[in-house]
Design a protein around this motif. Structure first.
Motif, PDB file in Angstrom:
ATOM      1  N   VAL A  58       0.836  -1.200   0.000  1.00 46.20           N
ATOM      2  CA  VAL A  58       0.000   0.000   0.000  1.00 46.20           C
ATOM      3  C   VAL A  58       0.873   1.252   0.000  1.00 46.20           C
ATOM      4  O   VAL A  58       1.764   1.394   0.829  1.00 46.20           O
ATOM      5  N   ASN A  59       0.600   2.140  -0.935  1.00 50.79           N
ATOM      6  CA  ASN A  59       1.249   3.446  -0.970  1.00 50.79           C
ATOM      7  C   ASN A  59       0.599   4.310   0.102  1.00 50.79           C
ATOM      8  O   ASN A  59      -0.622   4.485   0.103  1.00 50.79           O
ATOM      9  N   ILE A  60       1.409   4.840   1.006  1.00 45.42           N
ATOM     10  CA  ILE A  60       0.894   5.589   2.157  1.00 45.42           C
ATOM     11  C   ILE A  60       0.073   6.797   1.722  1.00 45.42           C
ATOM     12  O   ILE A  60      -1.016   7.037   2.249  1.00 45.42           O
ATOM     13  N   ASP A  61       0.576   7.566   0.765  1.00 46.41           N
ATOM     14  CA  ASP A  61      -0.171   8.745   0.306  1.00 46.41           C
ATOM     15  C   ASP A  61      -1.510   8.352  -0.305  1.00 46.41           C
ATOM     16  O   ASP A  61      -2.524   9.014  -0.076  1.00 46.41           O
ATOM     17  N   ALA A  62      -1.510   7.260  -1.062  1.00 49.17           N
ATOM     18  CA  ALA A  62      -2.763   6.792  -1.662  1.00 49.17           C
ATOM     19  C   ALA A  62      -3.733   6.319  -0.589  1.00 49.17           C
ATOM     20  O   ALA A  62      -4.938   6.580  -0.675  1.00 49.17           O
ATOM     21  N   LEU A  63      -3.223   5.637   0.428  1.00 49.24           N
ATOM     22  CA  LEU A  63      -4.069   5.180   1.528  1.00 49.24           C
ATOM     23  C   LEU A  63      -4.715   6.353   2.245  1.00 49.24           C
ATOM     24  O   LEU A  63      -5.932   6.372   2.445  1.00 49.24           O
ATOM     25  N   VAL A  64      -3.912   7.333   2.611  1.00 50.89           N
ATOM     26  CA  VAL A  64      -4.432   8.497   3.327  1.00 50.89           C
ATOM     27  C   VAL A  64      -5.472   9.223   2.475  1.00 50.89           C
ATOM     28  O   VAL A  64      -6.546   9.582   2.954  1.00 50.89           O
ATOM     29  N   ALA A  65      -5.176   9.428   1.207  1.00 51.33           N
ATOM     30  CA  ALA A  65      -6.121  10.116   0.312  1.00 51.33           C
ATOM     31  C   ALA A  65      -7.421   9.333   0.165  1.00 51.33           C
ATOM     32  O   ALA A  65      -8.511   9.904   0.216  1.00 51.33           O
ATOM     33  N   ARG A  66      -7.317   8.012   0.012  1.00 45.28           N
ATOM     34  CA  ARG A  66      -8.517   7.192  -0.180  1.00 45.28           C
ATOM     35  C   ARG A  66      -9.373   7.169   1.094  1.00 45.28           C
ATOM     36  O   ARG A  66     -10.594   7.287   1.029  1.00 45.28           O
ATOM     37  N   VAL A  67      -8.710   7.047   2.248  1.00 40.05           N
ATOM     38  CA  VAL A  67      -9.468   7.049   3.509  1.00 40.05           C
ATOM     39  C   VAL A  67     -10.170   8.381   3.705  1.00 40.05           C
ATOM     40  O   VAL A  67     -11.352   8.426   4.041  1.00 40.05           O
ATOM     41  N   ARG A  68      -9.470   9.461   3.458  1.00 40.71           N
ATOM     42  CA  ARG A  68     -10.093  10.783   3.590  1.00 40.71           C
ATOM     43  C   ARG A  68     -11.255  10.936   2.617  1.00 40.71           C
ATOM     44  O   ARG A  68     -12.299  11.485   2.972  1.00 40.71           O
ATOM     45  N   GLY A  69     -11.085  10.468   1.400  1.00 39.91           N
ATOM     46  CA  GLY A  69     -12.152  10.577   0.402  1.00 39.91           C
ATOM     47  C   GLY A  69     -13.387   9.761   0.773  1.00 39.91           C
ATOM     48  O   GLY A  69     -14.512  10.226   0.606  1.00 39.91           O
ATOM     49  N   LEU A  70     -13.177   8.568   1.288  1.00 42.84           N
ATOM     50  CA  LEU A  70     -14.306   7.728   1.683  1.00 42.84           C
ATOM     51  C   LEU A  70     -14.984   8.236   2.955  1.00 42.84           C
ATOM     52  O   LEU A  70     -16.191   8.098   3.121  1.00 42.84           O
ATOM     53  N   ALA A  71     -14.186   8.844   3.829  1.00 44.38           N
ATOM     54  CA  ALA A  71     -14.743   9.364   5.074  1.00 44.38           C
ATOM     55  C   ALA A  71     -15.530  10.656   4.860  1.00 44.38           C
ATOM     56  O   ALA A  71     -16.429  10.970   5.624  1.00 44.38           O
ATOM     57  N   ASN A  72     -15.198  11.367   3.799  1.00 42.39           N
ATOM     58  CA  ASN A  72     -15.849  12.658   3.497  1.00 42.39           C
ATOM     59  C   ASN A  72     -16.303  12.667   2.041  1.00 42.39           C
ATOM     60  O   ASN A  72     -15.759  13.408   1.228  1.00 42.39           O
ATOM     61  N   PRO A  73     -17.316  11.851   1.703  1.00 46.49           N
ATOM     62  CA  PRO A  73     -17.731  11.754   0.292  1.00 46.49           C
ATOM     63  C   PRO A  73     -18.319  13.042  -0.270  1.00 46.49           C
ATOM     64  O   PRO A  73     -18.729  13.906   0.385  1.00 46.49           O
TER      65      PRO A  73
END
Length: 124
Positions: A109-124
Motif C-alpha cells: 500500500v502506498n501511504i499517500d494513496a491510503l491516506v487520500a482514499r481514507v479521507r475521500g471515503l470518510a468525506n464523500p
C-alpha cells in the motif's frame, strides 16, 4: 482523519502494525482484527466509521466479510465505508467492488494513496 474510527482487518502482523501506525499518525482511532470472525465480533460492539480489510484472510475471506456486512445493512440500514487492500491486483479490484467495497488499494500500500482514499471515503 482526526476522530475517524477504523476497523482494520489484516491477518499479517507486520502489515497490520504498519497500517495501524500510519492511520493512527493521521488521527484515526484503529481497532484491529486478524480474521473475519474477530471483525464480526468487533462490529457487534461500537460501529466504526470505516472498514479497511485485506482480501486474503484465513478461512473466510474479505469478500465474504463485506457481503455479510452489506447483507446486515440491507436489513438494518446504514452504510459502512469500506476499503479493500490486497496483493492480488489482477482480479481483486473488480471483485472487491462487486462484493460491496467502496474502494481498493493494491499491496504494498502506498501511504499517500491510503491516506487520500481514507479521507475521500470518510468525506464523500
Amino acid at each position: 482523519m482526526a476522530g475517524l474510527k477504523i476497523l482494520l482487518v489484516e491477518d499479517d502482523a507486520l502489515s497490520r502494525e504498519a497500517l495501524e501506525l500510519v492511520l493512527s499518525a493521521h488521527g484515526a482511532s484503529v481497532r484491529s482484527a486478524e480474521s473475519v470472525s474477530q471483525a464480526l465480533l468487533l462490529l457487534e460492539g461500537e460501529e466504526p466509521g470505516m472498514l479497511i480489510s485485506d482480501i486474503g484472510l484465513p478461512g473466510v475471506d474479505g469478500y465474504e466479510l463485506m457481503r455479510r456486512i452489506r447483507a446486515r445493512e440491507a436489513d438494518e440500514g446504514g452504510h459502512l465505508a469500506a476499503l479493500a487492500v490486497s496483493g492480488f491486483s489482477d482480479v481483486s479490484g473488480g471483485l472487491a467492488r462487486a462484493a460491496g467495497f467502496d474502494g481498493f488499494l493494491c499491496k504494498p500500500v502506498n501511504i499517500d494513496a491510503l491516506v487520500a482514499r481514507v479521507r475521500g471515503l470518510a468525506n464523500p
